[in-house]
Design a protein around this motif. Structure first.
Motif, mmCIF file in Angstrom:
data_model
loop_
_atom_site.group_PDB
_atom_site.id
_atom_site.type_symbol
_atom_site.label_atom_id
_atom_site.label_comp_id
_atom_site.label_asym_id
_atom_site.label_seq_id
_atom_site.Cartn_x
_atom_site.Cartn_y
_atom_site.Cartn_z
ATOM 1 N N HIS A 1 0.844 -1.191 0.000
ATOM 2 C CA HIS A 1 0.000 0.000 0.000
ATOM 3 C C HIS A 1 0.883 1.246 0.000
ATOM 4 C CE1 HIS A 1 -2.871 3.035 1.376
ATOM 5 N NE2 HIS A 1 -3.812 2.212 0.931
ATOM 6 N N PRO A 2 0.471 2.312 -0.703
ATOM 7 C CA PRO A 2 1.291 3.533 -0.774
ATOM 8 C C PRO A 2 1.724 4.070 0.587
ATOM 9 C CG PRO A 2 -0.499 3.677 -2.347
ATOM 10 C CD PRO A 2 -0.733 2.425 -1.561
ATOM 11 N N GLU A 3 0.851 4.002 1.589
ATOM 12 C CA GLU A 3 1.228 4.550 2.893
ATOM 13 C C GLU A 3 2.279 3.685 3.575
ATOM 14 O OE1 GLU A 3 -1.359 6.574 5.381
ATOM 15 O OE2 GLU A 3 -2.954 6.844 3.907
ATOM 16 N N ILE A 4 2.313 2.406 3.248
ATOM 17 C CA ILE A 4 3.375 1.539 3.777
ATOM 18 C C ILE A 4 4.678 1.806 3.033
ATOM 19 C CG2 ILE A 4 4.121 -0.861 4.023
ATOM 20 C CD1 ILE A 4 1.190 -1.624 4.417
ATOM 21 N N LEU A 5 4.587 1.952 1.700
ATOM 22 C CA LEU A 5 5.781 2.274 0.916
ATOM 23 C C LEU A 5 6.402 3.583 1.376
ATOM 24 C CD1 LEU A 5 4.600 1.386 -2.727
ATOM 25 C CD2 LEU A 5 6.278 0.140 -1.346
ATOM 26 N N ALA A 6 5.543 4.538 1.754
ATOM 27 C CA ALA A 6 6.027 5.871 2.111
ATOM 28 C C ALA A 6 6.896 5.864 3.363
ATOM 29 C CB ALA A 6 4.843 6.813 2.310
ATOM 30 N N GLU A 7 6.695 4.885 4.235
ATOM 31 C CA GLU A 7 7.408 4.891 5.510
ATOM 32 C C GLU A 7 8.918 4.882 5.319
ATOM 33 O OE1 GLU A 7 5.918 1.608 7.723
ATOM 34 O OE2 GLU A 7 3.898 2.453 7.954
ATOM 35 N N PHE B 1 -12.113 16.433 1.727
ATOM 36 C CA PHE B 1 -12.096 14.975 1.588
ATOM 37 C C PHE B 1 -11.163 14.531 0.465
ATOM 38 C CE2 PHE B 1 -13.885 11.480 -1.017
ATOM 39 C CZ PHE B 1 -13.713 10.419 -0.136
ATOM 40 N N ALA B 2 -11.290 15.161 -0.698
ATOM 41 C CA ALA B 2 -10.567 14.690 -1.877
ATOM 42 C C ALA B 2 -9.190 15.307 -2.029
ATOM 43 C CB ALA B 2 -11.397 14.973 -3.141
ATOM 44 N N PHE B 3 -8.954 16.469 -1.396
ATOM 45 C CA PHE B 3 -7.700 17.173 -1.673
ATOM 46 C C PHE B 3 -6.955 17.612 -0.415
ATOM 47 C CE2 PHE B 3 -10.512 17.727 -5.316
ATOM 48 C CZ PHE B 3 -9.711 17.222 -6.330
ATOM 49 N N TRP B 4 -7.572 18.503 0.387
ATOM 50 C CA TRP B 4 -6.774 19.173 1.411
ATOM 51 C C TRP B 4 -6.416 18.286 2.589
ATOM 52 C CZ3 TRP B 4 -3.750 23.068 0.838
ATOM 53 C CH2 TRP B 4 -3.957 23.907 -0.263
ATOM 54 N N HIS B 5 -7.284 17.383 2.993
ATOM 55 C CA HIS B 5 -6.868 16.521 4.109
ATOM 56 C C HIS B 5 -5.791 15.547 3.641
ATOM 57 C CE1 HIS B 5 -8.957 12.566 3.332
ATOM 58 N NE2 HIS B 5 -8.202 12.152 4.326
ATOM 59 N N ILE B 6 -5.751 15.277 2.333
ATOM 60 C CA ILE B 6 -4.717 14.417 1.784
ATOM 61 C C ILE B 6 -3.378 15.160 1.733
ATOM 62 C CG2 ILE B 6 -4.014 13.065 -0.212
ATOM 63 C CD1 ILE B 6 -6.391 11.932 1.326
ATOM 64 N N ILE B 7 -3.410 16.435 1.358
ATOM 65 C CA ILE B 7 -2.188 17.242 1.382
ATOM 66 C C ILE B 7 -1.613 17.252 2.788
ATOM 67 C CG2 ILE B 7 -1.300 19.610 1.156
ATOM 68 C CD1 ILE B 7 -3.361 19.958 -1.147
ATOM 69 N N ASP B 8 -2.477 17.435 3.765
ATOM 70 C CA ASP B 8 -2.042 17.400 5.166
ATOM 71 C C ASP B 8 -1.436 16.049 5.506
ATOM 72 O OD1 ASP B 8 -1.895 18.463 7.865
ATOM 73 O OD2 ASP B 8 -3.578 17.154 8.357
ATOM 74 N N ARG B 9 -2.046 14.969 5.028
ATOM 75 C CA ARG B 9 -1.528 13.622 5.296
ATOM 76 C C ARG B 9 -0.124 13.444 4.728
ATOM 77 N NH1 ARG B 9 -2.105 9.999 8.216
ATOM 78 N NH2 ARG B 9 -2.159 8.274 6.752
ATOM 79 N N VAL B 10 0.081 13.910 3.495
ATOM 80 C CA VAL B 10 1.393 13.751 2.852
ATOM 81 C C VAL B 10 2.462 14.508 3.630
ATOM 82 C CG1 VAL B 10 2.745 14.214 0.777
ATOM 83 C CG2 VAL B 10 0.406 13.343 0.570
ATOM 84 N N VAL B 11 2.156 15.746 3.998
ATOM 85 C CA VAL B 11 3.140 16.551 4.724
ATOM 86 C C VAL B 11 3.451 15.932 6.084
ATOM 87 C CG1 VAL B 11 3.608 18.813 5.731
ATOM 88 C CG2 VAL B 11 2.446 18.647 3.524
ATOM 89 N N GLN C 1 3.239 12.804 6.897
ATOM 90 C CA GLN C 1 4.020 11.586 6.677
ATOM 91 C C GLN C 1 5.485 11.917 6.460
ATOM 92 O OE1 GLN C 1 5.153 10.513 3.077
ATOM 93 N NE2 GLN C 1 6.608 9.405 4.377
ATOM 94 N N ARG C 2 5.748 12.937 5.639
ATOM 95 C CA ARG C 2 7.123 13.282 5.323
ATOM 96 C C ARG C 2 7.851 13.848 6.541
ATOM 97 N NH1 ARG C 2 9.052 13.598 0.261
ATOM 98 N NH2 ARG C 2 10.162 15.546 0.665
ATOM 99 N N ILE C 3 7.162 14.621 7.344
ATOM 100 C CA ILE C 3 7.788 15.148 8.564
ATOM 101 C C ILE C 3 8.116 14.004 9.519
ATOM 102 C CG2 ILE C 3 7.337 16.506 10.644
ATOM 103 C CD1 ILE C 3 5.758 18.450 8.837
ATOM 104 N N ASN C 4 7.181 13.052 9.651
ATOM 105 C CA ASN C 4 7.393 11.938 10.572
ATOM 106 C C ASN C 4 8.445 10.956 10.057
ATOM 107 O OD1 ASN C 4 5.458 12.930 12.343
ATOM 108 N ND2 ASN C 4 3.793 11.786 11.396
ATOM 109 N N SER C 5 8.669 10.950 8.732
ATOM 110 C CA SER C 5 9.651 10.016 8.165
ATOM 111 C C SER C 5 11.082 10.406 8.503
ATOM 112 C CB SER C 5 9.506 9.975 6.636
ATOM 113 O OG SER C 5 10.078 11.135 6.042
#
Length: 577
Positions: free
Chosen positions: A320-326, A412-422, A424-428
């Motif tokens: 899954h993309p979120e697992i790959l992102a880790e 739902f489709a855009f901004w909460h996802i942008i927040d999720r990506v950022v 994830q990257r900060i936590n990585s």
């Protein structure tokens, strides 16, 4: 001796008005053109980067093209991939296109620059169903004002690009469309220096599902080292619409739609679909999703990004993309990510013309992303109630009160996802910096808002909708640059400068624009306004609504942690016993 010197100076020569460039597969002939802003540039279109996906190659991984010896005519653009394109005829669109459309387009204002040009590679959107790299939308006129090379290309769409079969003997694991893109990126890296480009300074960028692609490529090991940075516009691999499609019997459903007597044998299904008419396949896909999948799970497509069931040695996505992102290599890549202020404002027309659609979209539980499948029914209902409270308070959706629904779908489709990506990257803790932008320009050149004819009875029509940011990067064929006001040209200059400066250096043009920092309740980014003096780095307005969305995913993390603990306990007990 003189001839050798001349050849050594450049692989591109101008002879009797025929521009020839050598590529790894053979020579190509381009054209010298003049942009809508009166800039002379060089255009090479319809360059083959893979074999046409016909016959046995229709659904299989891309293969390199055959070599040629005589200069190939690349002075005219090729066809789009088979599709129904609604861009120009939104109410009367027809099926068109050609399977033999796997082409790259290269544009530059200088084939022999003193210093190699940075390379900007654009990946088109269209929900993995439609779109192309052609100039009807993505005219290079604004980019050729800058000292960069712009590259666009086509890739396989819909079932052709994302059919996935379980049987490894058939060698159709899926994501062929992504693998087309990888082969295009390899072609660019191997050939772009022949056009004056820097093969070690490549930026990919895309919008909508193309933005999703720009994100997928920093997650997939197959794309590693093919580019240096990525710009993700209004889309993401984490997006509930562009994310990984659940593995279901999609191929059988499609074949059954076209041939009622087909069996569930995958070999029989593949042989049938390899021979089926492209238009029948395209139209058949539209009918195979259930109302539950469309309206409750909110799946955009039956065929799209998929977790491949096995590794054939060319896998693009095995988790899954979120697992790959880790642990992705892309965590060390600089990115810029953002969207427009009113992405879904075109829904206004739907709600005004079909008022019952407002209540049809009032099931707030359905906005809880289906990927959070660990949530119980009661937990999903809890978060649905929280969303209603966040966006409507004590009110209810109605034909006269649908503004909050527009904002909810934006988040739902855009901004909460942008927040999720950022987040994830900060936590990585990767070394790559993350810059967030919000495109909030209101100008006469918001060409897609004008084309969608967003009803003026809604106040939101004054801001930017989905795709409006493209109007300041590319010249669509329906825009006459001679009619653009000076203010619109200034905004185009600002946007192309912003993108190409980031593409060249990995840092945005604004000195005050910092890599994004995330706090518990908000996120900071660059808010781009039509009054450029008001374009500032500050708290983005959407981020104050992220609390509920973040709680959903914290619940997911908690659930996963509990399961890991339970698994470890079970392992310990099994060892002790």
């Amino acid at each position: 001796m003189l001839l050798k010197i001349l050849i050594g100076l450049s692989l591109a020569v101008l002879c009797e008005s025929q521009l020839i460039v050598q590529t790894q597969y053979g020579p190509i002939r381009g054209a010298q053109l003049r942009s809508g802003l009166d800039k002379v540039y060089y255009s090479f279109q319809r360059i083959p980067f893979m074999q046409p996906p016909v016959g046995r190659l229709r659904f299989r991984d891309a293969e390199i093209p055959n070599n040629w010896t005589e200069p190939l005519d690349c002075t005219q653009q090729g066809p789009r991939f088979p599709q129904v394109d609604f861009t120009f005829e939104p109410t009367n669109a027809s099926f068109s296109g050609d399977l033999d459309s796997m082409h790259i387009n290269v544009y530059t204002n200088n084939l022999n620059p003193q210093q190699k040009y940075p390379v900007m590679v654009f990946i088109h959107g269209g929900g993995f169903r439609t779109g192309s790299g052609l100039t009807d939308i993505y005219g290079p006129d604004y980019f050729v004002e800058r000292n960069v090379i712009l590259v666009t290309f086509n890739y396989r769409l819909y079932a052709f690009g994302f059919l996935s079969l379980d049987d490894p003997e058939l060698n159709i694991p899926g994501n062929a469309g992504f693998k087309d893109q990888v082969l295009a990126l390899k072609w660019i890296k191997d050939n772009i220096e022949n056009f004056g480009g820097d093969s070690n300074n490549i930026t990919i960028f895309g919008q909508s599902s193309g933005g999703g692609c720009s994100h997928y490529h920093i997650l997939s090991p197959l794309s590693k080292d093919l580019f240096q940075r990525s710009i993700i516009m209004s889309g993401s691999a984490f997006n509930p619409m562009y994310g990984a499609i659940p593995r279901r019997n999609w191929a059988y459903r499609l074949a059954k739609q076209l041939n009622d007597s087909i069996s569930e044998n995958e070999k029989e299904i593949l042989e049938f679909l390899e021979q089926a008419e492209p238009e029948a396949i395209f139209n058949g896909v539209n009918a195979i999703m259930t109302p539950y999948e469309r309206n409750v799970e909110r799946l955009l497509n039956a065929f799209g990004p998929v977790i491949e069931p096995y590794d054939n040695g060319n896998a693009f996505m095995l988790s899954h993309p979120e697992i790959l992102a880790e642990n992705s290599w892309g965590n060390d890549v600089d990115i810029m990510i953002g969207g427009t202020s009113f992405e879904n404002a075109q829904l206004v027309n739907l709600f005004l013309q079909l008022p019952f659609m407002v209540e049809a979209n009032s099931n707030f539980t359905s906005f809880v992303p289906y990927q959070l499948d660990h949530l119980s029914i009661s937990e999903r209902q809890h978060f649905g109630d929280r969303l209603k409270e966040m966006y409507y308070g004590m009110m209810n959706p109605s034909p006269t009160n649908f503004d909050p629904t527009i904002i909810l779908t934006n988040d739902f489709a855009f901004w909460h996802i942008i927040d999720r990506v950022v987040m994830q990257r900060i936590n990585s803790r990767g070394t790559g910096q993350t810059f967030v932008y919000r495109f909030d320009i209101n100008d006469a050149n918001n060409c897609f808002r004008a084309r969608q004819r967003v009803d003026s009875r809604w106040h939101g029509h004054l801001r930017a909708i989905h795709m409006d940011d493209l109007c300041y990067l590319f010249k669509p064929s329906f825009v006459d640059t001679s009619l653009l006001a000076e203010h619109s040209l200034d905004l185009i200059d600002h946007m192309t400068s912003l993108f190409t400066t980031f593409g060249s250096t990995g840092r945005p043009v604004m000195g005050s624009w910092n890599s994004s920092i995330s706090l518990e309740t908000t996120l900071f980014g660059y808010n781009i306004r039509e009054n450029l003096t008001l374009a500032t780095f500050n708290e983005l307005p959407e981020m104050s609504r992220m609390k509920v969305w973040r709680e959903m995913y914290r619940s997911n993390s908690y659930f996963l942690s509990i399961n890991v603990i339970l698994l470890l306990i079970s392992v310990i007990f099994s060892i002790l016993n």
